[in-house]
Scaffold this motif. Structure first.
Motif, PDB file in Angstrom:
ATOM      1  N   PRO A 135     -18.077  21.789   8.616  1.00 51.27           N
ATOM      2  CA  PRO A 135     -18.408  23.217   8.554  1.00 51.27           C
ATOM      3  C   PRO A 135     -19.692  23.565   9.293  1.00 51.27           C
ATOM      4  O   PRO A 135     -20.665  22.800   9.287  1.00 51.27           O
ATOM      5  CB  PRO A 135     -18.548  23.479   7.046  1.00 51.27           C
ATOM      6  N   SER A 136     -19.705  24.726   9.897  1.00 47.78           N
ATOM      7  CA  SER A 136     -20.858  25.155  10.685  1.00 47.78           C
ATOM      8  C   SER A 136     -22.115  25.281   9.834  1.00 47.78           C
ATOM      9  O   SER A 136     -23.226  25.024  10.318  1.00 47.78           O
ATOM     10  CB  SER A 136     -20.562  26.487  11.376  1.00 47.78           C
ATOM     11  N   LYS A 137     -21.947  25.687   8.589  1.00 50.23           N
ATOM     12  CA  LYS A 137     -23.126  25.814   7.723  1.00 50.23           C
ATOM     13  C   LYS A 137     -23.799  24.466   7.525  1.00 50.23           C
ATOM     14  O   LYS A 137     -25.030  24.369   7.497  1.00 50.23           O
ATOM     15  CB  LYS A 137     -22.740  26.418   6.373  1.00 50.23           C
ATOM     16  N   GLU A 138     -22.977  23.401   7.390  1.00 49.79           N
ATOM     17  CA  GLU A 138     -23.539  22.059   7.207  1.00 49.79           C
ATOM     18  C   GLU A 138     -24.249  21.590   8.473  1.00 49.79           C
ATOM     19  O   GLU A 138     -25.344  21.032   8.414  1.00 49.79           O
ATOM     20  CB  GLU A 138     -22.434  21.065   6.823  1.00 49.79           C
ATOM     21  N   SER A 147     -16.810  27.687  11.826  1.00 46.82           N
ATOM     22  CA  SER A 147     -17.365  28.736  10.967  1.00 46.82           C
ATOM     23  C   SER A 147     -16.331  29.275   9.982  1.00 46.82           C
ATOM     24  O   SER A 147     -16.645  30.165   9.191  1.00 46.82           O
ATOM     25  CB  SER A 147     -17.923  29.876  11.809  1.00 46.82           C
ATOM     26  N   TRP A 176     -15.964  22.710   1.360  1.00 46.19           N
ATOM     27  CA  TRP A 176     -17.009  21.681   1.524  1.00 46.19           C
ATOM     28  C   TRP A 176     -18.175  21.931   0.565  1.00 46.19           C
ATOM     29  O   TRP A 176     -18.626  21.022  -0.144  1.00 46.19           O
ATOM     30  CB  TRP A 176     -17.478  21.697   2.972  1.00 46.19           C
ATOM     31  N   ALA A 177     -18.658  23.170   0.529  1.00 45.95           N
ATOM     32  CA  ALA A 177     -19.815  23.504  -0.316  1.00 45.95           C
ATOM     33  C   ALA A 177     -19.495  23.306  -1.792  1.00 45.95           C
ATOM     34  O   ALA A 177     -20.323  22.789  -2.563  1.00 45.95           O
ATOM     35  CB  ALA A 177     -20.251  24.938  -0.048  1.00 45.95           C
ATOM     36  N   THR A 218     -14.321  30.351   7.014  1.00 42.26           N
ATOM     37  CA  THR A 218     -14.795  30.532   5.634  1.00 42.26           C
ATOM     38  C   THR A 218     -14.198  29.505   4.691  1.00 42.26           C
ATOM     39  O   THR A 218     -14.879  28.994   3.785  1.00 42.26           O
ATOM     40  CB  THR A 218     -14.442  31.946   5.140  1.00 42.26           C
ATOM     41  N   ASN A 260     -15.773  25.980   5.078  1.00 41.46           N
ATOM     42  CA  ASN A 260     -17.165  26.048   4.628  1.00 41.46           C
ATOM     43  C   ASN A 260     -17.236  26.135   3.111  1.00 41.46           C
ATOM     44  O   ASN A 260     -18.054  25.478   2.469  1.00 41.46           O
ATOM     45  CB  ASN A 260     -17.885  27.240   5.269  1.00 41.46           C
ATOM     46  N   THR A 261     -16.373  26.971   2.520  1.00 38.59           N
ATOM     47  CA  THR A 261     -16.377  27.151   1.069  1.00 38.59           C
ATOM     48  C   THR A 261     -15.948  25.890   0.349  1.00 38.59           C
ATOM     49  O   THR A 261     -16.577  25.476  -0.630  1.00 38.59           O
ATOM     50  CB  THR A 261     -15.457  28.314   0.682  1.00 38.59           C
TER      51      THR A 261
END
Length: 522
Positions: free
Chosen positions: A506-509, A94, A102-103, A96, A99-100
């Motif tokens: 990343p956790s969001k993915e 998770s 990667w996005a 940041t 995640n950032t």
């Protein structure tokens, strides 16, 4: 580049200018859509700017890719209050930063895909279409290069996202991703302009593509793919930069980085930079080069710097006594905290106090110096790197030939001030007659000395297959031998395990993409 280009977000403003008289038109022509947008030079340039803009975000080369995501044996995070962070190799999916980053990279890929899908519909001349297509192809490939270097197998998306239901894309095997990267870059090399077409170095040019192709192929030759046939390809592409373009080393190593602080474009030495700027007293495109790193100070005249990246004693000791790079890469002083700029030099015993100092805000040309951002550019490819890649590849293919020696010795001669009359080539050059293994170690050492703090050290250690062992060693060394106030600097090395050759997906993915599988160890 940013003098003439505007951000892609400006396009959204078109939505606000829709004429009421046309509101009931059956075929609207005044709203932003791939069908009716990519038509003119300005529209294509604006779209390309949106892709380039990804490179300057905090989540990429504005900060993360050269600071937290590149902590290796040359430096440590000098923020003792930090106990959990990607830079300490103590984090969870998770985080940041991962995640950032990667996005943003996938955002750049999607923007590239949009240009590639619509460029042929535009009214541009074929020549302009080719140049635009080449830039979009290369940037898409480069974003994938960062992704697969840091995360391994990643979803390969070669078409723009049309629906929110297109999330479930499985990971594509590492080898296949690299085949696509190489194919895109090789095609781009034939389409983009030579570097002589520009007076600045933030555009994709033939020299950029050739040089990055050398880097890509060296990575493919190393861990984890270990395709030794790629050394010859790396040599070929680095050789093209050396022979087919007007590149040369700046005789003064320090000036290379002063130029980046002052927006002086030395395209012979600095082949590709991420450009940041201040316009009309406000931040137009702000990075943190020289702010999160740099010589730590609260001196507003010099320019505020957290000084959050400090040198290890091992890295300091790696430099030869007369190597001019040492006291430029590693700051020998700090500043008074007053509005004056008096220098306070460290003693010989104060090594761990010293900061990553390649980019010093005292040389920043902007008259407005913000606390948390700067207008200092960041290098993605320098000619010295190309020479060292050529030396490495030539040695792996043919051994320590004169060609390999000539390339590395150019870098060393500049480091010892031969062009400035401070040394002789005889004193600077490597000892002749090395075997392949000895020369390999000499190249690896030279890359550390020349390219430290430029976002490449972790990348190099991983492709050479020595990242975990090197980090464990430096972690133990700092913990057991550093002054008591700096033993915390060993935490990154002490935390490293085999899983850290890749970052966590990343956790969001993983929450949005049910087809993706997490990396081992997470």
């Amino acid at each position: 580049m940013r003098k003439t280009l505007i951000t892609i977000l400006t396009c959204a403003g078109l939505l606000l200018n829709t004429s009421c008289k046309k509101f009931l038109n059956t075929t609207p022509t005044d709203f932003l859509s791939p069908v009716n947008y990519y038509q003119t030079d300005d529209q294509i340039n604006t779209a390309l700017t949106g892709i380039y803009d990804i490179l300057g975000k905090t989540g990429t080369y504005g900060r993360y890719l050269f600071f937290e995501m590149d902590v290796a044996d040359d430096a440590f995070v000098a923020l003792p209050s930090w106990t959990q962070d990607v830079g300490l190799y103590n984090y969870d999916p998770s985080d940041t930063k991962i995640n950032t980053c990667w996005a943003l990279l996938y955002q750049g890929i999607n923007l590239s895909n949009l240009v590639l899908e619509n460029i042929d519909k535009s009214a541009l001349t074929q020549a302009n279409k080719n140049v635009a297509k080449g830039q979009a192809l290369f940037l898409r490939a480069y974003f994938y290069f960062i992704l697969t270097s840091n995360w391994g197998d990643v979803p390969l998306r070669l078409a723009s996202t049309k629906s929110v239901n297109e999330n479930n894309v499985p990971r594509t095997p590492y080898k296949v991703v690299y085949q696509q990267i190489v194919a895109d870059m090789e095609q781009a090399a034939d389409l983009v302009n030579p570097i002589t077409a520009y007076t600045y170095n933030s555009r994709i040019t033939k020299s950029v593509v050739w040089g990055i192709l050398a880097r890509v192929n060296l990575k493919m030759a190393g861990a984890p793919l270990r395709d030794a046939s790629r050394f010859a390809e790396a040599k070929k592409w680095a050789g093209k930069v050396m022979t087919d373009a007007p590149h040369a080393l700046n005789p003064d190593y320090k000036q290379v980085f002063k130029n980046m602080c002052q927006h002086i474009y030395d395209t012979k030495e600095s082949i590709w930079e991420v450009e940041f700027s201040i316009k009309n007293g406000t931040q137009d495109e702000g990075g943190s080069v020289g702010v999160i790193n740099g010589i730590g100070t609260s001196n507003a005249t010099v320019g505020y710097s957290y000084g959050a990246k400090h040198a290890t004693q091992r890295y300091y000791n790696l430099f030869g006594t007369n190597d001019l790079r040492r006291d430029w890469s590693i700051g020998p002083y700090t500043y008074t905290s007053s509005t004056s700029s008096v220098l306070i030099y460290y003693t010989a015993a104060q090594i761990y106090n010293r900061c990553d100092a390649k980019w010093r805000r005292e040389f920043e040309s902007s008259t407005v110096k913000f606390t948390n951002t700067s207008a200092i550019n960041f290098p993605l490819l320098r000619y010295a790197d190309v020479l060292l890649m050529y030396a490495e590849a030539e040695n792996e293919v043919n051994g320590a030939t004169s060609l390999a020696y000539n390339a590395i010795n150019l870098v060393r001669e500049r480091a010892y001030g031969v062009g400035l009359g401070l040394s002789t080539a005889t004193a600077a050059d490597l000892t002749a007659g090395m075997d392949k293994d000895t020369f390999r170690e000499a190249v690896r050492k030279e890359r550390a000395l020349e390219l430290g703090y430029e976002g490449l050290r972790r990348f190099d250690l991983i492709r050479w297959g020595i990242f975990v062992s090197t980090m464990k060693s430096i972690g133990n060394e700092i913990t057991t031998t550093a002054p008591s106030g700096y033993t915390y600097g060993g935490v990154s090395g002490n935390n490293v395990s085999n899983r850290d050759t890749l970052f966590a997906i990343p956790s969001k993915e993983t929450s949005l993409n049910s087809s993706i599988v997490q990396n081992k160890g997470w």
